[in-house]
Design a protein around this motif. Structure first.
Motif, PDB file in Angstrom:
ATOM      1  N   ASN A   1      12.829  76.103  41.293  1.00  0.00           N
ATOM      2  CA  ASN A   1      11.577  75.448  41.076  1.00  0.00           C
ATOM      3  C   ASN A   1      11.411  73.991  40.703  1.00  0.00           C
ATOM      4  N   TYR A   2      12.511  73.803  39.574  1.00  0.00           N
ATOM      5  CA  TYR A   2      12.453  72.644  39.136  1.00  0.00           C
ATOM      6  C   TYR A   2      13.123  71.601  40.211  1.00  0.00           C
ATOM      7  N   PHE A   3      13.927  71.861  41.033  1.00  0.00           N
ATOM      8  CA  PHE A   3      14.408  71.152  41.846  1.00  0.00           C
ATOM      9  C   PHE A   3      13.797  71.195  43.390  1.00  0.00           C
ATOM     10  N   GLN A   4      12.871  72.168  43.340  1.00  0.00           N
ATOM     11  CA  GLN A   4      12.530  72.384  44.939  1.00  0.00           C
ATOM     12  C   GLN A   4      13.401  72.767  45.795  1.00  0.00           C
ATOM     13  N   MET A   5      14.273  73.536  45.432  1.00  0.00           N
ATOM     14  CA  MET A   5      15.302  73.881  46.390  1.00  0.00           C
ATOM     15  C   MET A   5      14.980  74.830  47.323  1.00  0.00           C
ATOM     16  N   PRO A   6      15.477  74.784  48.635  1.00  0.00           N
ATOM     17  CA  PRO A   6      14.994  75.607  49.786  1.00  0.00           C
ATOM     18  C   PRO A   6      15.526  76.878  49.629  1.00  0.00           C
ATOM     19  N   ASP A   7      14.959  77.701  49.944  1.00  0.00           N
ATOM     20  CA  ASP A   7      15.215  79.299  49.576  1.00  0.00           C
ATOM     21  C   ASP A   7      16.469  79.765  49.712  1.00  0.00           C
ATOM     22  N   ASN A   8      17.320  79.171  50.781  1.00  0.00           N
ATOM     23  CA  ASN A   8      18.784  79.625  50.837  1.00  0.00           C
ATOM     24  C   ASN A   8      19.771  79.195  49.863  1.00  0.00           C
ATOM     25  N   LEU A   9      19.290  78.147  48.837  1.00  0.00           N
ATOM     26  CA  LEU A   9      20.249  77.732  47.972  1.00  0.00           C
ATOM     27  C   LEU A   9      20.019  78.415  46.657  1.00  0.00           C
ATOM     28  N   LEU A  10      21.185  79.111  46.188  1.00  0.00           N
ATOM     29  CA  LEU A  10      21.234  79.806  44.955  1.00  0.00           C
ATOM     30  C   LEU A  10      22.149  79.140  43.733  1.00  0.00           C
ATOM     31  N   PRO A  11      21.105  78.814  42.608  1.00  0.00           N
ATOM     32  CA  PRO A  11      22.145  77.803  41.551  1.00  0.00           C
ATOM     33  C   PRO A  11      22.805  78.901  41.006  1.00  0.00           C
TER      34      PRO A  11
ATOM     35  N   SER B   1      38.234  79.045  48.850  1.00  0.00           N
ATOM     36  CA  SER B   1      37.177  79.960  49.284  1.00  0.00           C
ATOM     37  C   SER B   1      37.554  80.822  50.277  1.00  0.00           C
ATOM     38  N   SER B   2      36.934  82.071  50.357  1.00  0.00           N
ATOM     39  CA  SER B   2      37.374  83.027  51.094  1.00  0.00           C
ATOM     40  C   SER B   2      37.018  82.501  52.513  1.00  0.00           C
ATOM     41  N   ARG B   3      38.020  82.697  53.466  1.00  0.00           N
ATOM     42  CA  ARG B   3      38.041  82.300  54.817  1.00  0.00           C
ATOM     43  C   ARG B   3      37.470  80.896  55.020  1.00  0.00           C
ATOM     44  N   ASN B   4      37.823  80.013  53.768  1.00  0.00           N
ATOM     45  CA  ASN B   4      37.648  78.734  53.720  1.00  0.00           C
ATOM     46  C   ASN B   4      35.998  78.413  54.134  1.00  0.00           C
ATOM     47  N   GLY B   5      35.162  79.342  53.495  1.00  0.00           N
ATOM     48  CA  GLY B   5      33.748  79.411  53.740  1.00  0.00           C
ATOM     49  C   GLY B   5      33.025  78.239  53.233  1.00  0.00           C
ATOM     50  N   GLN B   6      33.517  77.568  52.088  1.00  0.00           N
ATOM     51  CA  GLN B   6      32.858  76.406  51.504  1.00  0.00           C
ATOM     52  C   GLN B   6      31.314  76.604  51.492  1.00  0.00           C
ATOM     53  N   THR B   7      30.913  77.560  50.853  1.00  0.00           N
ATOM     54  CA  THR B   7      29.570  77.569  50.871  1.00  0.00           C
ATOM     55  C   THR B   7      28.875  76.693  49.806  1.00  0.00           C
ATOM     56  N   TRP B   8      29.367  76.003  49.086  1.00  0.00           N
ATOM     57  CA  TRP B   8      28.697  75.382  47.883  1.00  0.00           C
ATOM     58  C   TRP B   8      28.096  74.085  48.379  1.00  0.00           C
ATOM     59  N   GLU B   9      27.058  73.913  47.678  1.00  0.00           N
ATOM     60  CA  GLU B   9      26.176  72.496  47.499  1.00  0.00           C
ATOM     61  C   GLU B   9      26.018  72.077  46.160  1.00  0.00           C
ATOM     62  N   PHE B  10      25.582  70.955  46.085  1.00  0.00           N
ATOM     63  CA  PHE B  10      25.653  70.459  44.590  1.00  0.00           C
ATOM     64  C   PHE B  10      24.167  69.263  44.548  1.00  0.00           C
ATOM     65  N   ILE B  11      23.864  69.483  43.344  1.00  0.00           N
ATOM     66  CA  ILE B  11      22.804  68.568  42.844  1.00  0.00           C
ATOM     67  C   ILE B  11      23.313  67.740  41.861  1.00  0.00           C
ATOM     68  N   CYS B  12      23.543  66.382  41.918  1.00  0.00           N
ATOM     69  CA  CYS B  12      24.013  65.405  40.815  1.00  0.00           C
ATOM     70  C   CYS B  12      22.929  64.785  40.431  1.00  0.00           C
ATOM     71  N   VAL B  13      22.752  65.213  38.849  1.00  0.00           N
ATOM     72  CA  VAL B  13      21.515  64.520  38.503  1.00  0.00           C
ATOM     73  C   VAL B  13      21.785  63.444  37.601  1.00  0.00           C
ATOM     74  N   THR B  14      21.320  62.261  37.636  1.00  0.00           N
ATOM     75  CA  THR B  14      21.630  61.024  36.914  1.00  0.00           C
ATOM     76  C   THR B  14      20.310  60.362  36.224  1.00  0.00           C
ATOM     77  N   GLU B  15      19.287  61.021  36.611  1.00  0.00           N
ATOM     78  CA  GLU B  15      18.061  60.597  36.097  1.00  0.00           C
ATOM     79  C   GLU B  15      17.668  61.085  34.560  1.00  0.00           C
ATOM     80  N   PRO B  16      17.633  60.097  33.721  1.00  0.00           N
ATOM     81  CA  PRO B  16      17.465  60.905  32.342  1.00  0.00           C
ATOM     82  C   PRO B  16      16.002  61.851  31.960  1.00  0.00           C
ATOM     83  N   ASP B  17      15.051  61.402  32.673  1.00  0.00           N
ATOM     84  CA  ASP B  17      13.967  62.378  32.481  1.00  0.00           C
ATOM     85  C   ASP B  17      14.185  63.813  33.086  1.00  0.00           C
ATOM     86  N   LEU B  18      14.779  63.852  34.376  1.00  0.00           N
ATOM     87  CA  LEU B  18      15.277  64.951  35.103  1.00  0.00           C
ATOM     88  C   LEU B  18      16.000  65.670  34.114  1.00  0.00           C
TER      89      LEU B  18
END
Length: 172
Positions: A130-140, A35-52
């Motif tokens: 909206n679905y995951f009620q993400m904070p405003d700073n996270l962009l999927p 990642s540029s400048r080793n920014g590592q700006t990624w975050e992850f949602i790991c979904v395993t719940e079948p209904d979700l």
């Protein structure tokens, strides 16, 4: 090279859960991406719940295959971190490399996956926020359904020498 050649988009999965250790290794592989400048700006949602997972198919008209996956990883950009690390213009490259690392590790784990684009489609972005009620700073950025492949397409040779231009283009 073997992993690269074996990697194919898999859209049908067996009804078998993916082990947590495998999911952690897969996400860990994503975190090893450059990642540029080793920014590592990624975050992850790991979904395993079948209904979700099933509800995620509403993300787009092409997302119906999601509900057949036992696991889904949502790769996000932390826009606040990107700004702080002066990554606003380069995070797309870093997250793209992250997603490719994830897809390659999926093959190493004996699984299948497909990269489903989210960014820059605003409707998909807003749905997931909206679905995951993400904070405003996270962009999927991407959604990756993962599981044991019901069928794996055969590798194909995509090499096309006509697309290689040594030292520029020949002027005609």
């Amino acid at each position: 090279m073997n992993t690269i050649w074996k990697r194919r988009s898999v859209r049908t999965f067996l009804k078998k859960p993916v082990e947590e250790e495998k999911l952690k290794r897969i996400i860990g592989a994503g975190m090893q991406a450059p990642s540029s400048r080793n920014g590592q700006t990624w975050e992850f949602i790991c979904v395993t719940e079948p209904d979700l997972i099933a509800g995620m198919k509403e993300m787009s008209p092409y997302a119906g295959l999601i509900e057949k996956a036992p696991s889904v990883i949502v790769v996000c950009n932390n826009e606040e971190e990107a700004k702080k690390k002066k990554e606003e213009d380069w995070w797309i490259q870093g997250l793209s490399a992250c997603v490719e690392n994830i897809l390659l590790q999926v093959v190493e784990e004996g699984l299948g996956a497909v990269w489903m684009g989210v960014y820059p489609r605003q409707k998909r972005i807003e749905f997931l926020r909206n679905y995951f009620q993400m904070p405003d700073n996270l962009l999927p950025f991407a959604v990756i359904p993962i599981g044991y492949a019901e069928h794996t397409p055969e590798p194909e040779n995509r090499f096309d020498e006509s697309k290689i231009h040594y030292n520029g283009f020949e002027i005609k």
